[in-house]
Motif scaffolding. Sequence first.
Motif, short mmCIF file in Angstrom:
data_model
loop_
_atom_site.label_atom_id
_atom_site.label_comp_id
_atom_site.label_asym_id
_atom_site.label_seq_id
_atom_site.Cartn_x
_atom_site.Cartn_y
_atom_site.Cartn_z
N LEU B 170 0.84 -1.21 0.00
CA LEU B 170 0.00 0.00 0.00
C LEU B 170 0.87 1.26 0.00
O LEU B 170 0.61 2.21 -0.71
CB LEU B 170 -0.92 0.03 1.23
N GLU B 171 1.93 1.22 0.82
CA GLU B 171 2.80 2.38 0.90
C GLU B 171 3.43 2.66 -0.46
O GLU B 171 3.49 3.81 -0.92
CB GLU B 171 3.88 2.17 1.97
N LEU B 174 0.76 4.23 -2.64
CA LEU B 174 0.38 5.58 -2.24
C LEU B 174 1.48 6.60 -2.57
O LEU B 174 1.20 7.77 -2.81
CB LEU B 174 0.05 5.62 -0.74
N LYS B 175 2.73 6.14 -2.54
CA LYS B 175 3.85 7.04 -2.86
C LYS B 175 3.79 7.51 -4.30
O LYS B 175 4.35 8.55 -4.65
CB LYS B 175 5.19 6.33 -2.60
N ALA B 182 -3.38 10.34 -1.14
CA ALA B 182 -2.83 9.43 -0.14
C ALA B 182 -3.31 9.81 1.26
O ALA B 182 -3.71 8.95 2.05
CB ALA B 182 -1.31 9.43 -0.20
N ASP B 183 -3.30 11.12 1.56
CA ASP B 183 -3.79 11.60 2.85
C ASP B 183 -5.23 11.16 3.08
O ASP B 183 -5.57 10.61 4.12
CB ASP B 183 -3.74 13.13 2.90
N VAL B 186 -5.60 7.33 3.75
CA VAL B 186 -5.16 6.85 5.06
C VAL B 186 -6.05 7.37 6.18
O VAL B 186 -6.39 6.64 7.11
CB VAL B 186 -3.68 7.21 5.31
N GLU B 187 -6.47 8.63 6.09
CA GLU B 187 -7.31 9.21 7.15
C GLU B 187 -8.67 8.52 7.24
O GLU B 187 -9.31 8.52 8.27
CB GLU B 187 -7.54 10.70 6.88
N ARG B 188 -9.11 7.98 6.15
CA ARG B 188 -10.43 7.34 6.12
C ARG B 188 -10.39 5.95 6.77
O ARG B 188 -11.42 5.42 7.17
CB ARG B 188 -10.88 7.25 4.66
#
Lengths: 513, 354
Positions: B170-171, B174-175, B182-183, B186-188
């Motif tokens: 995932l990382e 997302l990168k 990406a923010d 992850v926040e969700r």
Amino acid sequence: MEDLETLLYRYFGFNSFRTGQKEIIEDVLAGHNVLGVLPTGSGKSLCYQVPAITLGGAVVVVSPLLSLMSDQVKQLKARGFKDVVAINSFVDYKERHILFEQLETYKLIYVSPEMLQNEQLIKRLKLMSISLFVIDEAHCISQWGHEFRPDYLKLNTIIQALKYPPILALSATATPEVQADIITQLDELPFNKHVYPMDRTNIAFSVQNCQSKQDKINYLEEVLTTFPVPAMIYFSSKKEAELVARILDEKLRNLRVSFYHGGMDPLDRTLIQQQFMKDQLDVICCTSAFGMGIDKPNVRLVVHYHIPTQIESFIQEVGRAGRDGLSSVSLVLYAPFDDLLPKRLIESELPKEEQITSIVNALEQVATSDQTQALNSHTLIMERFEINEVQWRFLQFQFEKHDMIKKNQFMPIYNKRIEVIESIKQKIEERNHYKMKKLQEILAWVSGTSCRREQLFHSFQTTIKTPDFLCCDLCDFSFQKWEPLIKSSQTETTSWELELAALFLQQGAENET
Amino acid sequence: MILDYIILQCIKKIKSERSTASIFHLLSGKRSAQTLQDANMYELTAYFGIYKGMHRSLFQQQIYELQKKKYITLDSQDNAHITGDGDAFLKKEEYNHLIKDLNGMEYTRNSDLLWLRLQLWIQTYTNIAHNNYFFVAITDNKEVQSWVKQHYSKYNVYIKEWLTGVYQELEYFLKQIDSLLADLFVERLSGYKKIGLTKDQLAKKYYVKETDIHIYQTIVIHKLIVHIESNYNNLKYIQCFYTDINSAEKFMTDSAKKTNRWLNKGFDLNHIAKIRNLKISTIQDHVIEIAFTDSDFVITQFVEQKTIDTIITAVKQLDTTKLKQIKNYLEGRYSYFEIRLVLAYSKTKAIGGE
């Protein structure tokens, strides 16, 4: 069999029972009919959840609160008790059919009063062994209860059809008058009564008179700045809850504020609820849809930005404060003309008297014409006469009472029409009058001049306990004297990289436990 | 803003031939023959169903705002026309890098499922890794719950490995995408001692409109699908969230599927209408839907090759897909059904138009 305490710990993680729970459970397990009146937050649901685990056969729970139902089912499943199901209007036709087929595999069955009118369901239940029939929110059965539900009056027939299983009737807000009525409506069966006092000794009461909306918001800002504590703020309007949440969120930078109401999508509702439970949110602006079945121990402050329509709801909502026993406060904000909103709400709960004649005449026409219409066309009636769901429920019950509806079909009543119209009109007047009287009670309480604690509880119980901390603004309370437990909550801003790593226990995750 | 951009693009492509309501149905993914046809006809399949559950009033508000910004004008039939300002806004192509991986028609069903599986899986595994077995599942979806359960019963001895594996993949993904995306992603997420933020909260925190949050979220998931599909062999962990849903049937209404089965058995349209107790026009709608979805569908069983050629020539000359105009131009020699069918056919074969 293991003793009740061991079982309590194993399934619910509690070390001991709260007041009343054990007494009620033991009485239930002994096979008695029980009427339990326990204050909100005392864990009423445990009184039938524990028997559901120990008793053979199934426990049926009738509850009018659909969201409470699904919350409890979720929580029980989360705790590993899987044989539980909720049957209500959220379950679609197909799924319902499957549920009915395998009904006997469940040990705890939540069902809405409307669904109990389903003949197929009753047929299924009759084939099963029902070890306990629970009537939650039992005050709904009483015409004098503040939340009278016509469908509840049919419960005695169902109990009869199920050959009188032991009954547990539960309520958090039944006055002695209502308690007596509950038993009358349940065919005067023998009941063991367990009534516990409603007053909570750790909650102080305060009413603040304000001049305007702006005044209310300013006051809230002031209180929450001095006391940044977990708080619930009740509204009667979804819009206003959202609006005030936004304003407070902007003004109170050190507190996390959000809103919650029935109009939000289910996922967002779950998220907000869980954030509040896990202390990720401090202040929640909500309607009465929030809070049922939520057992957050550290709510320090319950504010009523709008007053509810009767004392019973008020007590119930205030009861969500301080479940951990620590010092907590109920604050009511009252401005001139604040009585208008609840008055409008009350009016919207019943159809207008002028509408009755035309509705009855229209239905008579349907009934006497060749095609008999199924009752599910009630949505058409609702649309045509602009009546809402609550109003329809009232009308349907009246129509059934006057034989205008039989087996979901409209029936002609011919020359009885005028008599029926008058009778329904009279019922509306009576109900409105009664509700306005209930509203007057809470308005009188708000403008009262003697101890608020005594005034609030005197119709529910004879003696009032001494408060643990402060009493009310008319006795000794002022915010200057309040010393609640305040925990600092820090919101750090991090990057998504760090947050993702923390969530997945990568790096530095070891020093967490 | 990104939703404005997408709606504006729809308006431009539809060329005022449909009312704005058709755009609403497209974005909310209405499974009607008409909407599916529109999506194909106007090459808007990428946006099909990217905003499920959108309220009509919210859409109207968007249209109103576009009008206020003078990007569009509305005529009396509620058909929108793009203005010079609107065109200029589209030409800036501000959002193209974000939009380019959207593929609604293809992904709409799968992306919801993938996203829910991912969220519930993460919530479950991170909690269990902390020995916390009591948590309220973020979704009630039974299909998703049983999928996660099955996964757990298969891999419960390898929880650490799976968490690390999914994390790394995932990382890496997302990168490669926009950091705002990406923010939001992850926040969700919800997990142990972390409850995800609501769309409203995300909107406030990142100064993005709530409606756009929804679109961004759809974009991330579509990008993730593209990422999984193109790196299939290198992804050991996250591909399993997707592989078994990928085999879903191509998009067609259930009723059209039934008609297709009868057609394959050799029944003619009148016959099928009789058997299925439906109007002949409904069956014709199905045929058109099938023609749109199935590029191997042979339409000469309904129209002669000569007719096909004539209609395609007319469409090219008129540069329109307005049925009435085409019909009049051809002096009413062909039925609406024939014209619609040829239009559908020409879209899948990528002839005509342009």
